[in-house]
Design a protein around this motif. Structure first.
Motif, PDB file in Angstrom:
ATOM      1  N   CYS A   7      15.679 -10.104 -22.806  1.00 50.66           N
ATOM      2  CA  CYS A   7      17.009  -9.672 -22.352  1.00 50.66           C
ATOM      3  C   CYS A   7      17.057  -8.147 -22.336  1.00 50.66           C
ATOM      4  CB  CYS A   7      18.084 -10.233 -23.277  1.00 50.66           C
ATOM      5  SG  CYS A   7      18.033 -12.028 -23.468  1.00 50.66           S
ATOM      6  N   ALA A  52      18.215  -8.027 -13.987  1.00 48.57           N
ATOM      7  CA  ALA A  52      17.382  -8.242 -15.182  1.00 48.57           C
ATOM      8  C   ALA A  52      15.904  -7.974 -14.864  1.00 48.57           C
ATOM      9  CB  ALA A  52      17.568  -9.657 -15.721  1.00 48.57           C
ATOM     10  N   ASP A  97      21.932 -12.275 -20.959  1.00 48.00           N
ATOM     11  CA  ASP A  97      22.655 -12.126 -22.222  1.00 48.00           C
ATOM     12  C   ASP A  97      24.031 -11.494 -22.057  1.00 48.00           C
ATOM     13  OD1 ASP A  97      23.034 -12.503 -24.949  1.00 48.00           O
ATOM     14  OD2 ASP A  97      22.191 -10.559 -25.483  1.00 48.00           O
TER      15      ASP A  97
END
Ligand code: GUN
Ligand code: FE
Length: 357
Positions: free
Chosen positions: A295, A336, A324
């Motif tokens: 994350c 991400a 997250d």
């Protein structure tokens, strides 16, 4: 519609080291599943409905291995604290609101709708400790058509009273939740979700281990995210040689579900963060086949650190990405990906002995 053909620029990845690419190719959906990608459309599919997306890119659905649905409402705010203070001041007060089903319905409705129109096709989702709101979230996720695992959170210590469950209550509510939803969904599954070791007594962990042995359910939780958290776990579980062992001691850390479990049953374990593993913990992660949810944005926002992902990959540990939310500020799994690349460059420059980005 279960049988159709899409046309566009197809891009996919079958292994972590390869990309394949078919410009203006065809991907066929047969009985709801992919029947393959083709440069030329095979004869037998030519009569099927065809959707031509021209020059658009067509990708497989992407996976978010770690997201907190009840934190969606405050995403992008409250980035001034590290993990333990952030939980107390930002996350817990918001999660306490999910006792109220009107609030939960509205907030989870927005979450589900936005997930439906994101790049994520599959997700591992934390709800809150509230059984009824968790069931509501599962109904909403089922209606999106996404394939998800959703967990009612267990937490019976070290959290505010309005979120804390009694130990027996936590286990009873978990069993009731599993019984309420049994057979109800086609693509929404329950996953056992002890929040993290600081919030779960040994008794709750033992009870969850029993449920896991009985049901073979998957597990999701947090591991070695923050140095103060890891030091706290050493105090709380002095018998555990590493943080991971504090889960493993209860049969809640990968593997098939430990001694006495149903043969061949045993859903995966996904552990979020894994920023500060000891050598022993890395060996246990690998040995038990635990999946790491990396994350990067959350680890940046909460100043947790940079996970040793290059090392995980080289050791053969399975790693996926998590947004997250709300420690990560949005549900974009594309973001991400970019964050993962960027933090790996920083780790390469800043951490002694780190592998190439
Ligand atoms: N550890 C325990 N709970 C949480 C949470 O909600 N978010 C993050 N990032 N870490 C946690
Ligand atoms: Fe998390």
């Amino acid at each position: 519609m279960k049988n159709f053909v899409l046309r566009g620029n197809l891009c996919t990845s079958r292994t972590k080291d390869s990309l394949s690419w078919i410009p203006h190719g065809y991907v066929v959906c047969e009985d709801g599943r992919s029947a393959g990608m083709f440069a030329e459309l095979p004869e037998r599919f030519r009569q099927w409905p065809l959707f031509d997306w021209g020059d658009c890119l067509i990708l497989p659905g992407l996976v978010d291995l770690h997201i907190h649905a009840p934190q969606y409402a405050f995403r992008g705010t409250g980035m001034d604290l590290e993990l333990l203070e952030w939980l107390n001041e930002r996350a817990f007060p918001e999660e306490a609101r999910y006792q109220d089903l009107d609030y939960a319905g509205k907030a989870y409705g927005i979450f589900a709708e936005n997930m439906k129109f994101s790049a994520t096709a599959r997700a591992c989702i934390f709800a809150t400790r509230h059984r009824e709101a968790t069931e509501l979230l599962m109904d909403l996720m089922e209606a999106t058509g996404l394939r998800t695992m959703v967990g009612k959170v267990n937490m019976d210590r070290n959290c505010p009273e309005n979120l804390r469950e009694g130990t027996e209550e936590s286990l009873e509510e978990t069993r009731r939740w599993l019984s309420d939803i049994e057979g109800k969904y086609d693509h929404t599954e329950p996953v056992l979700t002890p929040r993290f070791i600081p919030a779960c007594s040994d008794a709750v962990m033992r009870g969850l281990g029993d449920i896991r042995r009985e049901t073979g359910l998957a597990v999701q939780s947090h591991l070695s995210e923050n140095q103060d958290e890891a030091a706290w776990v050493r105090e709380l579980c002095p018998w555990a040689g590493c943080y991971g062992e504090a889960y493993d001691g209860f049969g809640m850390f990968g593997g098939s579900c430990a001694p006495g479990g149903p043969a061949g049953k045993g859903g995966p374990t996904v552990m979020a963060h894994c920023v500060w593993p000891s050598g022993e913990e890395r060996r246990l992660i690998k040995e038990r086949g635990v999946f790491v949810a990396h994350c990067p944005q959350s680890n940046t926002n909460l100043c947790s650190g940079i996970a040793p992902v290059r090392e995980y990959l080289e050791e053969g540990i399975s790693v996926g990405l998590g947004t997250d939310v709300a420690a990560g500020c949005g549900e974009s799994i594309f973001r991400a990906m970019a964050d993962a690349i960027q933090v790996s460059k920083l780790r390469w420059k800043l951490a002694e002995g780190a592998g190439r980005p």
